[in-house]
Design an enzyme around this catalytic site. Structure first.
Site, short mmCIF file in Angstrom:
data_model
loop_
_atom_site.label_atom_id
_atom_site.label_comp_id
_atom_site.label_asym_id
_atom_site.label_seq_id
_atom_site.Cartn_x
_atom_site.Cartn_y
_atom_site.Cartn_z
N GLU A 1 0.89 -1.30 -0.03
CA GLU A 1 0.20 -0.03 0.12
C GLU A 1 1.02 1.23 -0.20
OE1 GLU A 1 -3.42 2.04 3.01
OE2 GLU A 1 -2.16 0.39 3.58
N LYS B 1 -9.18 3.22 -2.96
CA LYS B 1 -9.44 2.79 -1.65
C LYS B 1 -11.04 3.41 -1.21
CE LYS B 1 -7.53 2.17 3.00
NZ LYS B 1 -6.24 2.17 3.96
N CYS C 1 -5.46 -2.63 2.44
CA CYS C 1 -5.40 -2.55 4.12
C CYS C 1 -6.74 -2.90 4.64
CB CYS C 1 -4.81 -1.06 4.36
SG CYS C 1 -4.09 -1.43 5.93
#
Length: 302
Positions: free
Chosen positions: A44, A131, A165
């Site tokens: 990430e 995200k 994540c």
């Protein structure tokens, strides 16, 4: 038998910025080629950086000028997609023959997104996932993605998808992606904790997929010659923990902690059929007569 090598490249963002980070990524070309990897997943926010410990001059109700200046520097270190960095990564993909899934900080106007890029040999960037839900104070610096960037990519290693994540903890996101026939779940992260390993094993077991999670490794601030307030200068800033998991939750490689490295494992996507014999989350175990999930995949104009 559709066997292939998959890999997680555990490295960290260079303090000197995106150019130095890109140089580090490209320096792994020989190792990637030698491994025979058909897929390499990277952490990430690798290009652009994960500013762990930074507060960007913000307190509830006000922002300090130095925080605005820090944010401006962070924006400058983000990448444009497509751009010179993605061109270089596309070249790496083509030369090694490996699909790349890499976490970047993507700039769109003055808004930043934490993004996974899918890069294919000879094709370059074929898709992106932004995200959906930045975690905690990440919301100060990153915008939210929408349902238009939830791709599944047909690659040489198998059908790829990515969750970044703590998105991996969103049950409805997982279910939506399972329904798209994912075979290899790519999870770029900066979560170094042992509980992350539990999550990766659970998701592999729940989705009956292979999971490749790549975490950054960042040395301690003291080792990097930098100062991070409110953080232990003697321990790694991010300690890694990259792992590769099979469809029954079995760890195939890793977790790799405390160092950089290329973690590899051989997989066979034919194994997914047997793994789903007693549990198929979108098939015989789904109960669509009771449960329904609606996913809005329209692009939202901010």
């Amino acid at each position: 038998m559709p066997t292939s090598i998959v890999a997680a490249l555990q490295i960290g963002s260079a303090p000197q910025g995106k150019a130095a980070t890109l140089e580090t990524i490209l320096s792994w070309e020989q190792e990637i080629t030698a491994s025979g990897a058909a897929l390499v997943v990277m952490p990430e926010a690798l290009l652009g950086g994960y500013p762990k410990g930074s507060i960007f001059g913000t307190r509830l109700g006000y922002r300090l000028p130095e925080g605005r200046e820090e944010f401006a520097r962070y924006v400058d270190n983000a990448i444009i997609v497509p751009g010179e960095e993605t061109e270089a990564l596309s070249g790496l993909s083509t030369r090694t023959g490996a699909s790349l899934v890499i976490g970047v900080i993507e700039r769109s106007g003055s808004t930043l997104y934490c993004t996974s890029l899918f890069i294919e040999p000879e094709k370059g960037v074929v898709a992106r996932h932004r995200k959906l839900m930045p975690t905690g104070t990440e919301r100060l610096i990153w915008g939210q993605g929408d349902g238009s960037t939830l791709p599944v990519i047909d690659a040489r290693a198998g059908r790829l998808a990515s969750a970044i994540c703590w998105e991996n903890h969103m049950p409805l996101l997982r279910m939506a992606m399972y329904g798209k026939g994912v075979e290899i779940w790519c999870a770029p992260t900066v979560d170094e904790r042992d509980i992350w390993q539990c999550s990766m094993r659970h998701i592999a077991h729940e989705g009956r997929m292979f999971v490749v999670s790549a975490c950054q490794y960042q040395p301690s601030p003291a080792q990097q010659g930098t100062v991070v307030k409110h953080w232990d200068d003697e321990r790694p800033l991010i300690n890694g923990g990259s792992v590769i998991v099979g469809p029954l939750g079995d760890v195939l490689a890793g977790p790799l902690k405390g160092e950089i490295g290329l973690l590899v494992a051989e997989i066979n996507t034919d194994d997914l059929v047997g793994a789903r014999y007693d549990f198929d989350p979108v098939g015989h175990y789904a109960r669509p007569d009771i449960f329904r999930l609606h996913v809005d995949e329209r692009t939202k104009r901010m």
